[in-house]
Scaffold this motif. Structure first.
Motif, PDB file in Angstrom:
ATOM      1  N   ALA A 122     -10.486   6.813   5.215  1.00 29.12           N
ATOM      2  CA  ALA A 122     -11.511   5.816   5.509  1.00 29.12           C
ATOM      3  C   ALA A 122     -11.261   4.491   4.784  1.00 29.12           C
ATOM      4  CB  ALA A 122     -12.885   6.362   5.118  1.00 29.12           C
ATOM      5  N   THR A 123     -10.363   4.495   3.815  1.00 24.56           N
ATOM      6  CA  THR A 123     -10.058   3.277   3.069  1.00 24.56           C
ATOM      7  C   THR A 123      -8.995   2.479   3.809  1.00 24.56           C
ATOM      8  OG1 THR A 123     -10.520   4.425   1.003  1.00 24.56           O
ATOM      9  CG2 THR A 123      -9.291   2.360   0.844  1.00 24.56           C
ATOM     10  N   ALA A 124      -9.280   1.215   4.058  1.00 22.10           N
ATOM     11  CA  ALA A 124      -8.348   0.364   4.806  1.00 22.10           C
ATOM     12  C   ALA A 124      -7.078   0.106   4.001  1.00 22.10           C
ATOM     13  CB  ALA A 124      -9.014  -0.963   5.149  1.00 22.10           C
ATOM     14  N   VAL A 125      -5.963   0.078   4.707  1.00 19.92           N
ATOM     15  CA  VAL A 125      -4.675  -0.271   4.119  1.00 19.92           C
ATOM     16  C   VAL A 125      -4.628  -1.789   4.019  1.00 19.92           C
ATOM     17  CG1 VAL A 125      -2.194  -0.319   4.577  1.00 19.92           C
ATOM     18  CG2 VAL A 125      -3.498   1.762   5.029  1.00 19.92           C
ATOM     19  N   ASN A 126      -4.403  -2.324   2.800  1.00 15.89           N
ATOM     20  CA  ASN A 126      -4.407  -3.781   2.664  1.00 15.89           C
ATOM     21  C   ASN A 126      -3.016  -4.379   2.467  1.00 15.89           C
ATOM     22  OD1 ASN A 126      -3.791  -3.434  -0.070  1.00 15.89           O
ATOM     23  ND2 ASN A 126      -5.885  -3.749  -0.745  1.00 15.89           N
ATOM     24  N   GLY A 127      -1.979  -3.549   2.407  1.00 17.18           N
ATOM     25  CA  GLY A 127      -0.634  -4.052   2.190  1.00 17.18           C
ATOM     26  C   GLY A 127       0.055  -4.499   3.462  1.00 17.18           C
ATOM     27  N   ASP A 128       0.978  -5.439   3.305  1.00 15.02           N
ATOM     28  CA  ASP A 128       1.857  -5.831   4.401  1.00 15.02           C
ATOM     29  C   ASP A 128       3.032  -4.877   4.476  1.00 15.02           C
ATOM     30  OD1 ASP A 128       0.336  -8.164   5.054  1.00 15.02           O
ATOM     31  OD2 ASP A 128       1.159  -9.084   3.244  1.00 15.02           O
ATOM     32  N   ILE A 129       3.338  -4.226   3.350  1.00 14.87           N
ATOM     33  CA  ILE A 129       4.316  -3.143   3.276  1.00 14.87           C
ATOM     34  C   ILE A 129       3.523  -1.879   2.986  1.00 14.87           C
ATOM     35  CG2 ILE A 129       6.266  -2.177   1.994  1.00 14.87           C
ATOM     36  CD1 ILE A 129       7.067  -5.072   1.264  1.00 14.87           C
ATOM     37  N   VAL A 130       3.746  -0.843   3.786  1.00 11.76           N
ATOM     38  CA  VAL A 130       3.027   0.417   3.611  1.00 11.76           C
ATOM     39  C   VAL A 130       4.057   1.527   3.419  1.00 11.76           C
ATOM     40  CG1 VAL A 130       1.392   2.055   4.596  1.00 11.76           C
ATOM     41  CG2 VAL A 130       1.153  -0.393   5.087  1.00 11.76           C
ATOM     42  N   VAL A 131       3.991   2.197   2.277  1.00 12.66           N
ATOM     43  CA  VAL A 131       4.932   3.257   1.942  1.00 12.66           C
ATOM     44  C   VAL A 131       4.280   4.605   2.235  1.00 12.66           C
ATOM     45  CG1 VAL A 131       6.308   4.306   0.109  1.00 12.66           C
ATOM     46  CG2 VAL A 131       5.937   1.818   0.127  1.00 12.66           C
ATOM     47  N   LEU A 132       4.956   5.417   3.048  1.00 13.42           N
ATOM     48  CA  LEU A 132       4.490   6.776   3.336  1.00 13.42           C
ATOM     49  C   LEU A 132       5.138   7.713   2.326  1.00 13.42           C
ATOM     50  CD1 LEU A 132       4.759   6.780   7.241  1.00 13.42           C
ATOM     51  CD2 LEU A 132       2.747   6.282   5.817  1.00 13.42           C
ATOM     52  N   ALA A 133       4.470   7.926   1.200  1.00 13.33           N
ATOM     53  CA  ALA A 133       4.979   8.759   0.109  1.00 13.33           C
ATOM     54  C   ALA A 133       4.341  10.142   0.189  1.00 13.33           C
ATOM     55  CB  ALA A 133       4.707   8.098  -1.233  1.00 13.33           C
ATOM     56  N   VAL A 134       4.547  10.775   1.320  1.00 13.24           N
ATOM     57  CA  VAL A 134       3.962  12.081   1.615  1.00 13.24           C
ATOM     58  C   VAL A 134       5.057  12.985   2.180  1.00 13.24           C
ATOM     59  CG1 VAL A 134       1.669  11.118   2.060  1.00 13.24           C
ATOM     60  CG2 VAL A 134       3.292  11.394   3.952  1.00 13.24           C
ATOM     61  N   PRO A 135       4.827  14.297   2.208  1.00  7.91           N
ATOM     62  CA  PRO A 135       5.795  15.179   2.858  1.00  7.91           C
ATOM     63  C   PRO A 135       5.884  14.856   4.359  1.00  7.91           C
ATOM     64  CG  PRO A 135       4.259  16.433   1.509  1.00  7.91           C
ATOM     65  CD  PRO A 135       3.735  15.033   1.573  1.00  7.91           C
ATOM     66  N   SER A 142       0.863  -1.183   0.000  1.00  3.95           N
ATOM     67  CA  SER A 142       0.000   0.000   0.000  1.00  3.95           C
ATOM     68  C   SER A 142       0.895   1.226   0.000  1.00  3.95           C
ATOM     69  CB  SER A 142      -0.899   0.031   1.234  1.00  3.95           C
ATOM     70  OG  SER A 142      -1.813  -1.043   1.216  1.00  3.95           O
ATOM     71  N   ILE A 143       0.551   2.198  -0.811  1.00  5.80           N
ATOM     72  CA  ILE A 143       1.294   3.453  -0.878  1.00  5.80           C
ATOM     73  C   ILE A 143       0.332   4.566  -0.531  1.00  5.80           C
ATOM     74  CG2 ILE A 143       2.625   5.013  -2.352  1.00  5.80           C
ATOM     75  CD1 ILE A 143       3.304   2.490  -4.066  1.00  5.80           C
ATOM     76  N   ILE A 144       0.669   5.324   0.508  1.00  2.00           N
ATOM     77  CA  ILE A 144      -0.126   6.482   0.889  1.00  2.00           C
ATOM     78  C   ILE A 144       0.575   7.694   0.310  1.00  2.00           C
ATOM     79  CG2 ILE A 144      -1.059   7.856   2.786  1.00  2.00           C
ATOM     80  CD1 ILE A 144      -1.009   5.251   4.480  1.00  2.00           C
ATOM     81  N   GLY A 145      -0.067   8.319  -0.662  1.00  2.00           N
ATOM     82  CA  GLY A 145       0.500   9.454  -1.372  1.00  2.00           C
ATOM     83  C   GLY A 145       0.460   9.201  -2.858  1.00  2.00           C
ATOM     84  N   THR A 146      -0.217  10.070  -3.600  1.00  7.89           N
ATOM     85  CA  THR A 146      -0.425   9.861  -5.030  1.00  7.89           C
ATOM     86  C   THR A 146       0.354  10.847  -5.894  1.00  7.89           C
ATOM     87  OG1 THR A 146      -2.394  11.260  -4.962  1.00  7.89           O
ATOM     88  CG2 THR A 146      -2.728   8.879  -4.682  1.00  7.89           C
ATOM     89  N   GLY A 147       1.326  11.526  -5.289  1.00  7.35           N
ATOM     90  CA  GLY A 147       2.150  12.466  -6.042  1.00  7.35           C
ATOM     91  C   GLY A 147       3.157  11.747  -6.914  1.00  7.35           C
ATOM     92  N   ASN A 148       4.129  12.508  -7.417  1.00  4.05           N
ATOM     93  CA  ASN A 148       5.137  11.936  -8.324  1.00  4.05           C
ATOM     94  C   ASN A 148       5.854  10.745  -7.709  1.00  4.05           C
ATOM     95  OD1 ASN A 148       4.551  13.895 -10.224  1.00  4.05           O
ATOM     96  ND2 ASN A 148       6.248  15.216  -9.640  1.00  4.05           N
ATOM     97  N   MET A 149       6.285  10.867  -6.455  1.00  5.95           N
ATOM     98  CA  MET A 149       7.011   9.770  -5.820  1.00  5.95           C
ATOM     99  C   MET A 149       6.099   8.561  -5.602  1.00  5.95           C
ATOM    100  SD  MET A 149      10.267  10.251  -5.486  1.00  5.95           S
ATOM    101  CE  MET A 149      10.776   9.100  -4.206  1.00  5.95           C
ATOM    102  N   GLY A 150       4.902   8.780  -5.099  1.00  7.87           N
ATOM    103  CA  GLY A 150       3.981   7.668  -4.879  1.00  7.87           C
ATOM    104  C   GLY A 150       3.702   6.904  -6.160  1.00  7.87           C
ATOM    105  N   GLN A 151       3.470   7.640  -7.237  1.00 13.01           N
ATOM    106  CA  GLN A 151       3.192   6.994  -8.520  1.00 13.01           C
ATOM    107  C   GLN A 151       4.426   6.276  -9.074  1.00 13.01           C
ATOM    108  OE1 GLN A 151       0.971   9.367 -11.318  1.00 13.01           O
ATOM    109  NE2 GLN A 151      -0.138  10.372  -9.655  1.00 13.01           N
TER     110      GLN A 151
END
Length: 191
Positions: free
Chosen positions: A36-49, A5-14
């Motif tokens: 509100a959307t559940a994270v379903n990954g076992d690896i979660v990437v914080l691709a945010v500032p 799961s990747i949280i962040g849809t900017g250039n890095m997240g994409q």
């Protein structure tokens, strides 16, 4: 096959989603507003500032327990571009680790730009993603997912090494902001 799961849809997240997608992994891409959307990954990437991390962690702390949480942030003071906003003897990754004691925090992707992730090269070299973390299994799983996407992964050591990775990321951002290198350039690791 990892679930990521990747949280962040900017250039890095994409760009990171593209790397994992090339490796055949299941990728969930979530915007910061998708709390509100559940994270379903076992690896979660914080691709945010870095400034957005505390609120995301507060919202999702329980759902991140037991997961590998990948911190890609560079805690740069974006008002002045002259310093980091974490203590000199610490790192953003260390601060996140304190907030998420039940998670396996790994620093990664902060020394690469989105362009080198997407293209897979930094100059003539395959893009290398530097990793730092205290959980060997978490780092190995992440490194495998990165390698499956066509990039190199290099274990830089314990989570304490995140401080040096963030300094390197800060230097790279400073050089690009000062137009001394391009935003599609970067550092290469030659073995």
């Amino acid at each position: 096959m990892a679930r990521i799961s990747i949280i962040g849809t900017g250039n890095m997240g994409q760009a990171i989603a593209g790397v994992f997608g090339k490796g055949g992994h299941s990728v969930q891409l979530l915007g910061q507003s998708d709390a509100a959307t559940a994270v379903n990954g076992d690896i979660v990437v914080l691709a945010v500032p870095y400034a957005a991390v505390a609120s995301i962690v507060a919202e999702r702390r329980d759902s991140l327990a037991g997961k590998t949480v990948v911190d890609i942030t560079n805690p740069v003071n974006f008002e002045t571009f002259d310093s980091l906003v974490v203590p000199a003897d610490g790192s953003a990754a260390a601060e996140i680790s304190k907030l998420l004691p039940e998670s396996k925090v790994v620093k990664a992707f902060n020394t690469t730009f989105a362009g080198t992730l997407a293209s897979g090269v930094a100059g003539p070299n395959t893009t290398t993603v530097l990793l730092a973390g205290d959980d060997a299994d978490a780092k190995a799983e992440l490194a495998g997912a990165i390698a499956a996407g066509g990039l190199k992964a290099l274990d830089a050591g314990s989570l304490a090494r995140a401080r040096e990775l963030e300094a390197l990321g800060f230097l790279q951002i400073s050089l690009a902001a000062g137009e001394k290198i391009s935003w599609t350039g970067g550092f290469g690791v030659v073995a």
